[in-house]
Design a protein around this motif. Structure first.
Motif, PDB file in Angstrom:
ATOM      1  N   ARG A 215       0.829  -1.213   0.000  1.00  8.37           N
ATOM      2  CA  ARG A 215       0.000   0.000   0.000  1.00  8.37           C
ATOM      3  C   ARG A 215       0.864   1.265   0.000  1.00  8.37           C
ATOM      4  O   ARG A 215       0.564   2.247  -0.669  1.00  8.37           O
ATOM      5  CB  ARG A 215      -0.876   0.039   1.266  1.00  8.37           C
ATOM      6  N   ALA A 216       1.932   1.241   0.782  1.00  8.45           N
ATOM      7  CA  ALA A 216       2.795   2.412   0.884  1.00  8.45           C
ATOM      8  C   ALA A 216       3.516   2.670  -0.435  1.00  8.45           C
ATOM      9  O   ALA A 216       3.639   3.815  -0.885  1.00  8.45           O
ATOM     10  CB  ALA A 216       3.793   2.219   2.025  1.00  8.45           C
ATOM     11  N   LYS A 217       3.980   1.603  -1.046  1.00  9.14           N
ATOM     12  CA  LYS A 217       4.662   1.758  -2.335  1.00  9.14           C
ATOM     13  C   LYS A 217       3.715   2.338  -3.379  1.00  9.14           C
ATOM     14  O   LYS A 217       4.064   3.261  -4.113  1.00  9.14           O
ATOM     15  CB  LYS A 217       5.145   0.397  -2.836  1.00  9.14           C
ATOM     16  N   THR A 218       2.517   1.771  -3.441  1.00  3.15           N
ATOM     17  CA  THR A 218       1.558   2.218  -4.447  1.00  3.15           C
ATOM     18  C   THR A 218       1.212   3.679  -4.235  1.00  3.15           C
ATOM     19  O   THR A 218       1.180   4.460  -5.187  1.00  3.15           O
ATOM     20  CB  THR A 218       0.274   1.370  -4.357  1.00  3.15           C
ATOM     21  N   MET A 521      -0.177   5.254   8.179  1.00  2.00           N
ATOM     22  CA  MET A 521      -0.416   5.312   6.730  1.00  2.00           C
ATOM     23  C   MET A 521      -0.517   6.765   6.273  1.00  2.00           C
ATOM     24  O   MET A 521      -0.221   7.077   5.129  1.00  2.00           O
ATOM     25  CB  MET A 521      -1.725   4.594   6.378  1.00  2.00           C
ATOM     26  N   GLU A 522      -0.962   7.657   7.165  1.00  2.00           N
ATOM     27  CA  GLU A 522      -1.143   9.053   6.764  1.00  2.00           C
ATOM     28  C   GLU A 522       0.195   9.737   6.461  1.00  2.00           C
ATOM     29  O   GLU A 522       0.216  10.823   5.908  1.00  2.00           O
ATOM     30  CB  GLU A 522      -1.936   9.819   7.831  1.00  2.00           C
ATOM     31  N   HIS A 523       1.292   9.094   6.816  1.00  2.00           N
ATOM     32  CA  HIS A 523       2.589   9.721   6.548  1.00  2.00           C
ATOM     33  C   HIS A 523       3.314   9.125   5.355  1.00  2.00           C
ATOM     34  O   HIS A 523       4.453   9.475   5.068  1.00  2.00           O
ATOM     35  CB  HIS A 523       3.479   9.622   7.794  1.00  2.00           C
ATOM     36  N   THR A 524       2.635   8.224   4.676  1.00  2.00           N
ATOM     37  CA  THR A 524       3.292   7.511   3.588  1.00  2.00           C
ATOM     38  C   THR A 524       3.699   8.446   2.460  1.00  2.00           C
ATOM     39  O   THR A 524       4.758   8.318   1.880  1.00  2.00           O
ATOM     40  CB  THR A 524       2.329   6.456   3.013  1.00  2.00           C
ATOM     41  N   VAL A 525       2.821   9.384   2.135  1.00  2.00           N
ATOM     42  CA  VAL A 525       3.098  10.223   0.983  1.00  2.00           C
ATOM     43  C   VAL A 525       4.049  11.362   1.342  1.00  2.00           C
ATOM     44  O   VAL A 525       5.061  11.557   0.703  1.00  2.00           O
ATOM     45  CB  VAL A 525       1.801  10.780   0.389  1.00  2.00           C
ATOM     46  N   LEU A 526       3.729  12.105   2.395  1.00  2.00           N
ATOM     47  CA  LEU A 526       4.485  13.324   2.652  1.00  2.00           C
ATOM     48  C   LEU A 526       5.802  13.056   3.365  1.00  2.00           C
ATOM     49  O   LEU A 526       6.870  13.180   2.787  1.00  2.00           O
ATOM     50  CB  LEU A 526       3.641  14.283   3.486  1.00  2.00           C
ATOM     51  N   LYS A 552      12.897  -1.105   5.423  1.00  2.00           N
ATOM     52  CA  LYS A 552      11.593  -1.749   5.487  1.00  2.00           C
ATOM     53  C   LYS A 552      10.605  -0.775   6.119  1.00  2.00           C
ATOM     54  O   LYS A 552      10.955  -0.038   7.027  1.00  2.00           O
ATOM     55  CB  LYS A 552      11.741  -2.997   6.352  1.00  2.00           C
ATOM     56  N   ARG A 553       9.370  -0.778   5.611  1.00  2.00           N
ATOM     57  CA  ARG A 553       8.363   0.118   6.165  1.00  2.00           C
ATOM     58  C   ARG A 553       7.063  -0.652   6.358  1.00  2.00           C
ATOM     59  O   ARG A 553       6.584  -1.315   5.426  1.00  2.00           O
ATOM     60  CB  ARG A 553       8.127   1.292   5.215  1.00  2.00           C
ATOM     61  N   THR A 554       6.523  -0.558   7.554  1.00  2.00           N
ATOM     62  CA  THR A 554       5.227  -1.168   7.837  1.00  2.00           C
ATOM     63  C   THR A 554       4.330  -0.115   8.469  1.00  2.00           C
ATOM     64  O   THR A 554       4.778   0.999   8.757  1.00  2.00           O
ATOM     65  CB  THR A 554       5.378  -2.340   8.816  1.00  2.00           C
ATOM     66  N   SER A 555       3.093  -0.491   8.690  1.00  2.00           N
ATOM     67  CA  SER A 555       2.131   0.460   9.224  1.00  2.00           C
ATOM     68  C   SER A 555       1.238  -0.204  10.249  1.00  2.00           C
ATOM     69  O   SER A 555       0.926  -1.382  10.129  1.00  2.00           O
ATOM     70  CB  SER A 555       1.271   0.987   8.081  1.00  2.00           C
ATOM     71  N   PRO A 598      -5.220  -7.696  14.460  1.00  2.00           N
ATOM     72  CA  PRO A 598      -4.054  -7.615  13.576  1.00  2.00           C
ATOM     73  C   PRO A 598      -3.446  -6.221  13.636  1.00  2.00           C
ATOM     74  O   PRO A 598      -4.159  -5.219  13.590  1.00  2.00           O
ATOM     75  CB  PRO A 598      -4.636  -7.913  12.194  1.00  2.00           C
ATOM     76  N   PHE A 599      -2.133  -6.180  13.776  1.00  2.00           N
ATOM     77  CA  PHE A 599      -1.420  -4.927  14.044  1.00  2.00           C
ATOM     78  C   PHE A 599      -1.679  -3.853  12.999  1.00  2.00           C
ATOM     79  O   PHE A 599      -1.711  -2.663  13.308  1.00  2.00           O
ATOM     80  CB  PHE A 599       0.079  -5.246  14.100  1.00  2.00           C
ATOM     81  N   ASP A 600      -1.871  -4.271  11.751  1.00  2.00           N
ATOM     82  CA  ASP A 600      -1.987  -3.267  10.691  1.00  2.00           C
ATOM     83  C   ASP A 600      -3.420  -2.786  10.502  1.00  2.00           C
ATOM     84  O   ASP A 600      -3.695  -2.012   9.591  1.00  2.00           O
ATOM     85  CB  ASP A 600      -1.424  -3.810   9.372  1.00  2.00           C
TER      86      ASP A 600
END
Ligand code: ANZ
Ligand code: ZN
Length: 786
Positions: A215-218, A521-526, A552-555, A598-600
């Motif tokens: 999701r973060a990559k996309t 997830m809200e910080h993925t783009v900026l 590595k990045r998770t959310s 689930p953590f995410d």
């Protein structure tokens, strides 16, 4: 231990001991391999810690704790991302100094986080508002300036009339200010800009080299927005000027029947003297500047525009002279700010052509081949794209949606931009040895109505000498956006008190990149994109060792109120972590937040769930009463090994909830025994320790151990003991299943046959003469009839 263990005294006791013994400090000079897990450092708001904050902190704490016990030198740091509007607005409202507010808030946050027993290395705590820290934020800005990546641009910026602040595109949500929801206006202003677009390709392509959740990559890829097309030049008749367009469909060039420029396009001014209706053009331009981009380009919107009379462009494919228009559906900030209009194949062009009665020509057939395109007729589109571009000496290129980063804020509570404006020398950077440019103390923090920073009013700070010629000059009064300090903070943790560099190179080489970064997830783009940009730049100038900051990045998912809505002060459904720690203890809160789902994924808070976690720990606390020095049964041994494997694997893959449920299964099994073998209880505590560090440490010591449980090696499982060495197989005789038979797992076929034959129930059913026997090891044996 008492059934209702005394969490308060246990937690206080071990927290102070761990802190006093510096147990979680990362070692700068270690022979061990390093592991660097990172959480997004919090903004210390006046509201205190949110119940959602511990979820990622505890999650990464589990990893940090396990990795230490696996033999890694773990750097698990924390600090404060403390510049920003809420503190400034609070200062305006109360007249309190933002420095003081920041100190009070971060003191509260620190106390609250420390009460949770998270194994942060507090010796490395940083604060983005500390001049010793922002000296280096300013230094990085100056490096960007030196390399031409920071520049002053006159741009139409997003302007929030309420906050009186210029906003980055990313801070505008549905045409409204992300902070206050006010409709955003356009305003032209001189702004410091960072040329992130120069890094667009690398920021996009290098995503394939890192391990980010999909999701973060996309999201990042979409934000960067590559678009494959071509630059094609159209000459202007009777002039040496050309109009360069960006098109994704060069195969339709023969169908380009007019050109559209963005109203702000630079050519208009250049050709002013040839334009017969210049005043009409400039009136139209003024009216579009105020419009929002989203409105300008919206589909189905009534098209407006003005023909540029006196100017004709030449279609390079067929030499045809075609008219030039300006229209607001073409944006000056994308591509080249000019398009070739192909009404037969582009919807917006078609709407425009209908509105203004412009011609259209079909150049692609229904089967997707070129028609009415001279020598290119019959070519498939992809082929035609290449050949037509080549034919007109255009260039196939990739354009990106990403825009340069508006880096100026007309506010107070941010890093001053270390530049001086001199009448003779222009913009002059503040020399490194004069950094940091500190924020001056002021009385009032209100932004000015003119859109200037409140710093502009502090004349004795503004007025300075030009670093270059010494004449009187003025400081830049804009400050940096609050994305600045967080764009490089993970580097500072490697060497947080260095005064001569932002971090020592050797230390960076050892500790970076971050192995695992977890955040919202809200910080993925900026945030993620900005920090990747700065990092790549720092890599290019040779001051960091890798080209990507995070391997590595998770959310994690957010925690909602019990009714599934967002927690908010106004609704009065906010859960205060202090109250929960007081009632059930930090260990129970930690276990609950790991177990809740689930953590995410986002999940609703449940007080009953929290109490359930507490009860689980109470049952664990009771186990020593039944402890004895017995040997575990082989069944228990299998469960023990399975549990070690599952908890370890689950922690490493962030399946924290199933790790907890396995620990529950294990402790329940122990609870059913008359005597709990000491070794099994110790394994339980050892595996539970990352989740409930205080209780496990206490029980560990009560069992007579003297070393901290958190410094013991992580338990190892025996792969041979993960399952029983016996299996039950099905027995099929002449096509029918007749029963089952338990055999040693590794028995050979002949042994299995013998075992079945000697089985009192099944044996007599097997005829002495069989045609064939088929044995599927561990599953089924099939006796096929005579
Ligand atoms: C001719 C053409 C024919 C186009 C056709 C499309 C279809 P994306 O995919 O978003 O990159 N365009 C280019 N620059 C523009 C600007 N500054 N403002 C508004 N529109 C712009 O879209 C690229 C397409 O959008 C380009 O390809 C151009 O129209 C338009 F059948 O060129 B096309
Ligand atoms: Zn000067």
């Amino acid at each position: 231990m008492a059934k209702n263990f005394d969490h308060k005294s246990i937690e206080a006791k071990w927290q102070s001991k761990w802190l006093a013994d510096s147990d979680w400090r990362a070692n700068d000079a270690s022979e061990k391999p390093k592991f660097y897990p990172l959480i997004e450092f919090p903004y210390p708001s006046g509201a205190g810690l949110h119940i959602g904050h511990p979820r990622p902190y505890v999650g990464m704490d589990l990893l940090a704790r396990k990795k230490r016990r696996d033999g890694f030198n773990v750097l698990y740091p924390i600090g404060w991302d403390a510049f920003g509007l809420p503190t400034e607005n609070y200062a305006i409202k109360t007249g309190k100094n933002p420095r003081l507010v920041t100190k009070e808030n971060s003191d509260t946050f620190r106390r609250q986080i420390q009460s949770l027993g998270i194994s942060f290395d507090w010796s490395r705590e940083i604060n983005t508002t500390d001049p010793k820290y922002y000296k280096w934020t300013q230094w990085i800005f100056l490096q960007l300036y030196e390399k031409g990546l920071a520049y002053k641009g006159t741009a139409a910026i997003n302007w929030c009339p309420k906050d009186k602040i210029g906003l980055a595109n990313e801070e505008v949500v549905d045409g409204k200010c992300e902070r206050c929801g006010t409709e955003v206006e356009k305003k032209t202003k001189e702004q410091w800009m960072l040329a992130i677009t120069k890094y667009a390709k690398r920021l996009h392509d290098d995503l394939d080299t890192v391990d980010y959740i999909e999701r973060a990559k996309t999201q990042q890829k979409n934000w960067i927005g590559p678009s494959e097309g071509a630059h094609i030049d159209f000459k202007i008749a009777n002039s040496s000027e050309v109009i360069r367009v960006f098109t994704t469909r060069p195969d339709t060039l023969f169908g380009a029947t007019y050109i559209v420029l963005a109203p702000e396009h630079g050519l208009i001014e250049k050709l002013k003297n040839s334009i017969q209706n210049y005043s009409e053009i400039s009136t139209y331009r003024d009216s579009t500047t105020k419009k929002k981009e989203a409105d300008r380009t919206a589909e189905g919107k009534e098209k407006t525009g003005v023909e540029v009379i006196g100017i004709q462009a030449v279609n390079p494919a067929n030499g045809e002279e075609i008219p030039v228009w300006i229209a607001d559906y073409v944006l000056n900030t994308y591509g080249t700010g000019a398009i070739m209009a192909v009404p037969a194949h582009d919807e917006r062009d078609a709407a425009f052509a209908v509105r203004f009665n412009l011609p259209a020509r079909i150049v692609v057939s229904e089967t997707g081949t070129a028609i009415n395109s001279g020598q290119f007729d019959g070519m498939k589109s992809d082929e035609a794209k290449r050949h037509i571009t080549e034919f007109v000496r255009g260039e196939l290129i990739t354009t990106y949606k990403l825009r340069d980063w508006v880096f100026s804020r007309q506010r107070y509570w941010g890093e001053p931009i270390p530049m001086v404006k001199c009448d003779s020398c222009g913009w002059v950077p503040v020399p490194d040895n004069q950094l940091p440019v500190e924020l001056p103390q002021v009385e009032r923090y209100e932004p000015t109505d003119t859109g200037e920073s409140p710093l502009a009013n502090i004349r004795d700070w503004v007025e300075t000498a030009c670093p270059s010629c010494g004449k009187p000059a003025e400081r830049e009064t804009d400050v940096m956006p609050n994305w600045a300090g967080s764009s490089w903070y993970y580097l500072r943790y490697a060497d947080p008190s260095n005064d001569t560099a932002f971090a020592d190179k050797k230390k960076l080489e050892y500790f970076t990149p971050v192995d695992w970064y977890n955040g919202g997830m809200e910080h993925t783009v900026l945030h993620l994109l900005y920090s990747r940009f700065w990092h790549k730049f720092l890599y290019d100038i040779g001051v960091v060792p890798t080209s990507e900051p995070y391997k590595k990045r998770t959310s994690h998912g957010v925690i909602l109120a019990e009714d599934g809505t967002k927690m908010s002060k106004s609704k009065g459904n906010v859960i205060n972590p202090d109250d929960m720690v007081e009632k059930v203890g930090a260990d129970a809160l930690r276990v609950y937040e790991m177990f809740m789902g689930p953590f995410d994924q986002a999940i609703a808070w449940s007080y009953d769930g929290l109490v359930g976690a507490r009860k689980f720990l109470e049952r664990v606390a009771d186990l020593p009463q039944k402890m004895g020095d017995t040997t575990p049964s082989s069944e228990l041994e299998i469960l023990t090994n399975k549990t070690i494997k599952k908890v370890g694997d689950d922690i490493e893959s962030m399946k924290f909830n199933t790790a907890v449920s396995q620990l529950m299964v294990y402790s329940n099994e122990l609870g059913k025994l008359e005597t709990v073998p000491r070794s099994s209880l110790e394994t339980l505590l050892s595996l539970l320790a990352p989740f409930a560090p205080h209780l496990c440490e206490e029980m560990w010591h009560e069992l007579g151990n003297t070393e901290s449980i958190h410094k013991t090696n992580w338990p190892q499982f025996d792969p041979a003991k993960l399952e029983s060495d016996e299996v039950t197989i099905a027995v099929q005789i002449s096509g029918k299943v007749r029963g089952t038979c338990t055999i040693p797992r590794d028995a050979a076929e002949s042994d299995v046959v013998a075992l079945v034959r000697s089985n009192p129930k099944l044996g007599p059913q097997v005829p002495t003469e069989m045609k064939k026997v088929v044995y599927v090891p561990g599953r089924i044996i099939n006796f096929i009839g005579s």
